[in-house]
Structures are given as C-alpha cells and as structure tokens.
Scaffold this motif. Structure first.
Motif, PDB file in Angstrom:
ATOM      1  N   LEU A  45     -23.656  26.918   0.314  1.00 15.47           N
ATOM      2  CA  LEU A  45     -23.491  25.471   0.474  1.00 15.47           C
ATOM      3  C   LEU A  45     -23.661  25.002   1.922  1.00 15.47           C
ATOM      4  O   LEU A  45     -24.440  24.068   2.173  1.00 15.47           O
ATOM      5  CB  LEU A  45     -22.133  25.024  -0.087  1.00 15.47           C
ATOM      6  N   PRO A  46     -22.959  25.581   2.908  1.00 13.87           N
ATOM      7  CA  PRO A  46     -23.114  25.073   4.277  1.00 13.87           C
ATOM      8  C   PRO A  46     -24.562  25.134   4.803  1.00 13.87           C
ATOM      9  O   PRO A  46     -25.054  24.131   5.349  1.00 13.87           O
ATOM     10  CB  PRO A  46     -22.166  25.952   5.089  1.00 13.87           C
ATOM     11  N   PRO A  47     -25.267  26.274   4.669  1.00  7.53           N
ATOM     12  CA  PRO A  47     -26.650  26.255   5.163  1.00  7.53           C
ATOM     13  C   PRO A  47     -27.553  25.303   4.385  1.00  7.53           C
ATOM     14  O   PRO A  47     -28.455  24.691   4.976  1.00  7.53           O
ATOM     15  CB  PRO A  47     -27.112  27.710   5.003  1.00  7.53           C
ATOM     16  N   MET A  48     -27.319  25.136   3.072  1.00  7.60           N
ATOM     17  CA  MET A  48     -28.112  24.181   2.306  1.00  7.60           C
ATOM     18  C   MET A  48     -27.925  22.769   2.855  1.00  7.60           C
ATOM     19  O   MET A  48     -28.881  22.011   3.039  1.00  7.60           O
ATOM     20  CB  MET A  48     -27.711  24.242   0.830  1.00  7.60           C
ATOM     21  N   VAL A  49     -26.686  22.410   3.117  1.00  5.15           N
ATOM     22  CA  VAL A  49     -26.400  21.062   3.613  1.00  5.15           C
ATOM     23  C   VAL A  49     -27.050  20.854   4.981  1.00  5.15           C
ATOM     24  O   VAL A  49     -27.609  19.780   5.259  1.00  5.15           O
ATOM     25  CB  VAL A  49     -24.881  20.823   3.681  1.00  5.15           C
ATOM     26  N   LEU A  50     -26.993  21.864   5.846  1.00  7.34           N
ATOM     27  CA  LEU A  50     -27.621  21.714   7.161  1.00  7.34           C
ATOM     28  C   LEU A  50     -29.133  21.575   7.052  1.00  7.34           C
ATOM     29  O   LEU A  50     -29.751  20.786   7.786  1.00  7.34           O
ATOM     30  CB  LEU A  50     -27.266  22.914   8.045  1.00  7.34           C
ATOM     31  N   VAL A  51     -29.755  22.325   6.135  1.00  6.19           N
ATOM     32  CA  VAL A  51     -31.192  22.206   5.939  1.00  6.19           C
ATOM     33  C   VAL A  51     -31.552  20.803   5.442  1.00  6.19           C
ATOM     34  O   VAL A  51     -32.484  20.162   5.934  1.00  6.19           O
ATOM     35  CB  VAL A  51     -31.699  23.281   4.952  1.00  6.19           C
ATOM     36  N   VAL A  52     -30.794  20.318   4.467  1.00 11.14           N
ATOM     37  CA  VAL A  52     -31.055  18.987   3.913  1.00 11.14           C
ATOM     38  C   VAL A  52     -30.803  17.913   4.970  1.00 11.14           C
ATOM     39  O   VAL A  52     -31.565  16.943   5.093  1.00 11.14           O
ATOM     40  CB  VAL A  52     -30.173  18.754   2.670  1.00 11.14           C
ATOM     41  N   ALA A  53     -29.731  18.093   5.752  1.00 10.24           N
ATOM     42  CA  ALA A  53     -29.444  17.141   6.832  1.00 10.24           C
ATOM     43  C   ALA A  53     -30.558  17.156   7.875  1.00 10.24           C
ATOM     44  O   ALA A  53     -30.925  16.104   8.421  1.00 10.24           O
ATOM     45  CB  ALA A  53     -28.101  17.476   7.480  1.00 10.24           C
ATOM     46  N   GLY A  54     -31.099  18.345   8.151  1.00  7.65           N
ATOM     47  CA  GLY A  54     -32.209  18.428   9.095  1.00  7.65           C
ATOM     48  C   GLY A  54     -33.436  17.680   8.608  1.00  7.65           C
ATOM     49  O   GLY A  54     -34.125  17.009   9.386  1.00  7.65           O
ATOM     50  N   GLY A  55     -33.728  17.785   7.297  1.00  2.00           N
ATOM     51  CA  GLY A  55     -34.841  17.039   6.733  1.00  2.00           C
ATOM     52  C   GLY A  55     -34.627  15.537   6.819  1.00  2.00           C
ATOM     53  O   GLY A  55     -35.552  14.773   7.110  1.00  2.00           O
ATOM     54  N   ARG A 213     -17.142  15.644   3.089  1.00  2.00           N
ATOM     55  CA  ARG A 213     -15.793  15.176   2.757  1.00  2.00           C
ATOM     56  C   ARG A 213     -14.742  16.261   2.935  1.00  2.00           C
ATOM     57  O   ARG A 213     -13.658  16.012   3.456  1.00  2.00           O
ATOM     58  CB  ARG A 213     -15.759  14.679   1.303  1.00  2.00           C
ATOM     59  N   GLY A 214     -15.055  17.494   2.524  1.00  2.00           N
ATOM     60  CA  GLY A 214     -14.046  18.545   2.591  1.00  2.00           C
ATOM     61  C   GLY A 214     -14.423  19.733   3.454  1.00  2.00           C
ATOM     62  O   GLY A 214     -13.596  20.627   3.649  1.00  2.00           O
ATOM     63  N   ARG A 215     -15.668  19.760   3.969  1.00  2.53           N
ATOM     64  CA  ARG A 215     -16.106  20.970   4.686  1.00  2.53           C
ATOM     65  C   ARG A 215     -16.760  20.624   6.021  1.00  2.53           C
ATOM     66  O   ARG A 215     -17.653  21.314   6.485  1.00  2.53           O
ATOM     67  CB  ARG A 215     -17.076  21.763   3.802  1.00  2.53           C
ATOM     68  N   ARG A 216     -16.291  19.554   6.638  1.00  2.28           N
ATOM     69  CA  ARG A 216     -16.904  19.099   7.890  1.00  2.28           C
ATOM     70  C   ARG A 216     -16.785  20.151   8.992  1.00  2.28           C
ATOM     71  O   ARG A 216     -17.745  20.433   9.700  1.00  2.28           O
ATOM     72  CB  ARG A 216     -16.238  17.793   8.329  1.00  2.28           C
ATOM     73  N   ARG A 217     -15.596  20.738   9.131  1.00  3.24           N
ATOM     74  CA  ARG A 217     -15.408  21.725  10.196  1.00  3.24           C
ATOM     75  C   ARG A 217     -16.270  22.958   9.969  1.00  3.24           C
ATOM     76  O   ARG A 217     -16.836  23.514  10.916  1.00  3.24           O
ATOM     77  CB  ARG A 217     -13.935  22.122  10.268  1.00  3.24           C
ATOM     78  N   GLU A 218     -16.370  23.379   8.721  1.00  2.00           N
ATOM     79  CA  GLU A 218     -17.193  24.536   8.407  1.00  2.00           C
ATOM     80  C   GLU A 218     -18.670  24.271   8.722  1.00  2.00           C
ATOM     81  O   GLU A 218     -19.382  25.133   9.245  1.00  2.00           O
ATOM     82  CB  GLU A 218     -17.035  24.892   6.930  1.00  2.00           C
ATOM     83  N   LEU A 219     -19.129  23.065   8.421  1.00  2.95           N
ATOM     84  CA  LEU A 219     -20.519  22.699   8.719  1.00  2.95           C
ATOM     85  C   LEU A 219     -20.763  22.682  10.222  1.00  2.95           C
ATOM     86  O   LEU A 219     -21.809  23.150  10.696  1.00  2.95           O
ATOM     87  CB  LEU A 219     -20.836  21.327   8.118  1.00  2.95           C
ATOM     88  N   LEU A 220     -19.811  22.158  10.975  1.00  2.00           N
ATOM     89  CA  LEU A 220     -19.963  22.117  12.427  1.00  2.00           C
ATOM     90  C   LEU A 220     -19.961  23.521  13.026  1.00  2.00           C
ATOM     91  O   LEU A 220     -20.723  23.817  13.960  1.00  2.00           O
ATOM     92  CB  LEU A 220     -18.853  21.264  13.047  1.00  2.00           C
ATOM     93  N   ARG A 221     -19.099  24.406  12.493  1.00  2.00           N
ATOM     94  CA  ARG A 221     -19.068  25.781  12.985  1.00  2.00           C
ATOM     95  C   ARG A 221     -20.399  26.485  12.719  1.00  2.00           C
ATOM     96  O   ARG A 221     -20.926  27.185  13.581  1.00  2.00           O
ATOM     97  CB  ARG A 221     -17.922  26.556  12.324  1.00  2.00           C
ATOM     98  N   LEU A 222     -20.935  26.300  11.521  1.00  2.00           N
ATOM     99  CA  LEU A 222     -22.206  26.942  11.191  1.00  2.00           C
ATOM    100  C   LEU A 222     -23.336  26.387  12.041  1.00  2.00           C
ATOM    101  O   LEU A 222     -24.208  27.139  12.500  1.00  2.00           O
ATOM    102  CB  LEU A 222     -22.526  26.752   9.704  1.00  2.00           C
ATOM    103  N   ALA A 223     -23.319  25.084  12.294  1.00  2.00           N
ATOM    104  CA  ALA A 223     -24.351  24.481  13.140  1.00  2.00           C
ATOM    105  C   ALA A 223     -24.306  25.048  14.555  1.00  2.00           C
ATOM    106  O   ALA A 223     -25.345  25.258  15.194  1.00  2.00           O
ATOM    107  CB  ALA A 223     -24.186  22.966  13.169  1.00  2.00           C
ATOM    108  N   GLY A 224     -23.102  25.337  15.045  1.00  2.00           N
ATOM    109  CA  GLY A 224     -22.975  25.946  16.362  1.00  2.00           C
ATOM    110  C   GLY A 224     -23.375  27.406  16.374  1.00  2.00           C
ATOM    111  O   GLY A 224     -23.980  27.891  17.339  1.00  2.00           O
TER     112      GLY A 224
END
Length: 300
Positions: A45-55, A213-224
């Motif tokens: 889920l986290p990498p999928m969201v980052l890829v979609v956000a990048g697009g 909504r529920g995984r903002r910190r996890e997404l930010l950590r993965l982006a870093g």
C-alpha cells in the motif's frame, strides 16, 4: 472502426508501446517490493500510494502547458478515474496476497482477452481468424499460470494464494473496463497527453487522500527512505499509460491492449532477478504463451 485508426500498427508505435510495457513492469516491481529474508513481503500500500501520488504531481506540473481535452471526452475522464481508483485498490490487495510472477501475468494477460471480446460488441470491430488464435494463446497462458501454481501445504498460505488469484482476475476486469473507456475517450479528446494527465491527477488525488487518513506518517517515512520512489514511479506510470493511450489514437484498442501486455515478460524477469521470486517452468511457459498471444494480436 474510428476514422484515422488503421488496423496495421506502424513500427514506431510498436516500439513506443514496448517501451511503455517496460515502464509498466518497472513501476509494478517498485510497488511489490522485495520480500524480507525469512519474512513476509513488504506491504504494497505505501509504495503504491507514493507511485500514484507521483503520477498526480507530475500531471499537475505539466497540465498548464498542454491543450485542454475536448468537452466530449470529460465524461470518459470521470468514468475512467473512478475505474482506476478501483484498480489501484484491487492491485494493493493482489500484491498483498501473492507473488508478482503469479499475479501480474494473470492480471495483464486476462485483460486484453476481455477487451477483444467486449470491445468488438460495443464498437463493431470484428476479430479475424488470426486474432482469435492470439486470444487462444493468451487464454492458454492464463490457464497454464493457474494450473502451474503450486498449492502450498499450509492452510493460511493456500487461502492467501486463492485470494491473490481472485484479486488478480478482478483487477483484470477493471483493467479491461478502463481500457475500453479510455480507448473511446482519448479519441474524442483531441489531446491524448492532457486526457491522460487529468485521469492521473484525479485518480492520484483520490487514492492519496484515502490512504493519508490513517497512514500519513508511514507514507512520509517511506518517502524519506526511498526518495526516488515518488518521482521515478510517478513518471513511469504516467509515461506508460500515456504512451498506450496515444497509441490507441493510431491503432485498434484491442491490438494496443494486447501488445502492451508484453510487459508480462519484463515483469517475470524482474520478479526473478530483482525480487528473488521463484519462477518455475510453468510460470515461464505461461508468461511466454501470454506474450506470444500479445505479439500475435499485433501481427493479426
């Protein structure tokens, strides 16, 4: 058949679609990730969201420099965006339960078959004998993938495998749906690039807002931790689908949808070489049949 679209695919279009296939397999591998030694696969889920956000981000930056799509294409943009949100959510579930070398060929190999069968009814495009041979090759590959998948001994692993297969086939249905929507919509748009970017902006915004909504910190950590994931994944997914939609303005939708699925070969190679998945003889045969069917669709 729509005016201006020819049955024969020009060589430069073939080359572009093959490049799009490689991009598609690449961003799927980025999402799937590599299994930890002795542990479960990474959460997709986290990498999928980052890829979609990048697009979505790339689209937002580029849209001011492109011509707007024609008004007649906006209902197709809206419908495709809804379908693609469902696609990304299903893809997350698919990769959460199964190997990329199992799920990817099922998803991508089944979709062009559905497009070829249904699109002809909707548009009046008829399949010739050679195209039916191509479809049989794709069906054979999908069947070989199902028959060649070993059933795990552990009950939990068996349930996970069944879920991966079910989610992969459901994802294929959604892929076929948005492919047919976009095949019609992009021809009405007069602006393939902007048409693609609006879909990615709407889809990416919706998926990112849902996940944040529920995984903002996890997404930010993965982006870093993986700073190239968002830009590289975003450009790969946007470029892959943008090229495919542009090609659909020059060639039949079913042929482009099938040719694009040569990504199955790229995905199988990536899964074996970089994700360290075990790709047995049946999976190799299945991937080869599906890819041959995709190529045969182009030659038909």
């Amino acid at each position: 058949m729509t005016a201006g679209v020819t049955a024969a695919i020009p060589p430069f279009v073939i080359a572009a679609v093959l490049g799009a296939a490689l991009l598609h397999a690449t961003w799927n591998a980025l999402v799937k990730g590599r299994a930890r030694q002795g542990g479960p696969p990474d959460d997709p889920l986290p990498p999928m969201v980052l890829v979609v956000a990048g697009g979505a981000l790339a689209s937002a930056l580029l849209l001011p420099f492109t011509a707007a799509p024609a008004p007649a294409s906006w209902p197709f943009i809206a419908a495709s965006s809804v379908a693609q949100v469902a696609y990304h959510l299903l893809l997350i579930e698919t990769y959460a339960h199964g190997d990329m070398s199992h799920a990817y060929p099922l998803m991508r190999g089944s979709a062009p078959l559905l497009v070829a069968l249904v699109n002809g009814v909707l548009t009046g495009e008829r399949l010739n004998g050679a195209q039916w041979i191509a479809i049989c090759l794709i069906c054979g590959g999908v069947l070989a993938m199902l028959l060649g998948t070993r059933t795990p001994h552990a009950p939990q692993a068996r349930r996970s495998q069944r879920r991966a297969t079910a989610f992969a086939l459901a994802t294929a249905c959604v892929i076929a749906l948005y492919t047919m929507i976009d095949g019609a919509g992009v021809r009405r748009s007069g602006a393939p690039a902007a048409y693609t970017m609006w879909i990615f902006l709407l889809t990416g915004s919706a998926v990112t807002a849902w996940a944040a909504r529920g995984r903002r910190r996890e997404l930010l950590r993965l982006a870093g931790a993986r700073p190239l994931l968002l830009p590289l994944g975003g450009v790969s997914t946007l470029g892959s689908y943008g090229i495919a939609l542009w090609a659909m303005t020059l060639a039949p939708v079913a042929a482009i949808a099938a040719l694009r699925e040569t990504s199955i070969l790229f995905a199988t190679a990536i899964a074996a070489l970089f994700l360290r998945e075990r790709v047995g003889a049946w999976r190799l045969v299945a991937a080869g049949l599906i890819a041959c069917g995709a190529v045969a669709m182009r030659l038909a």
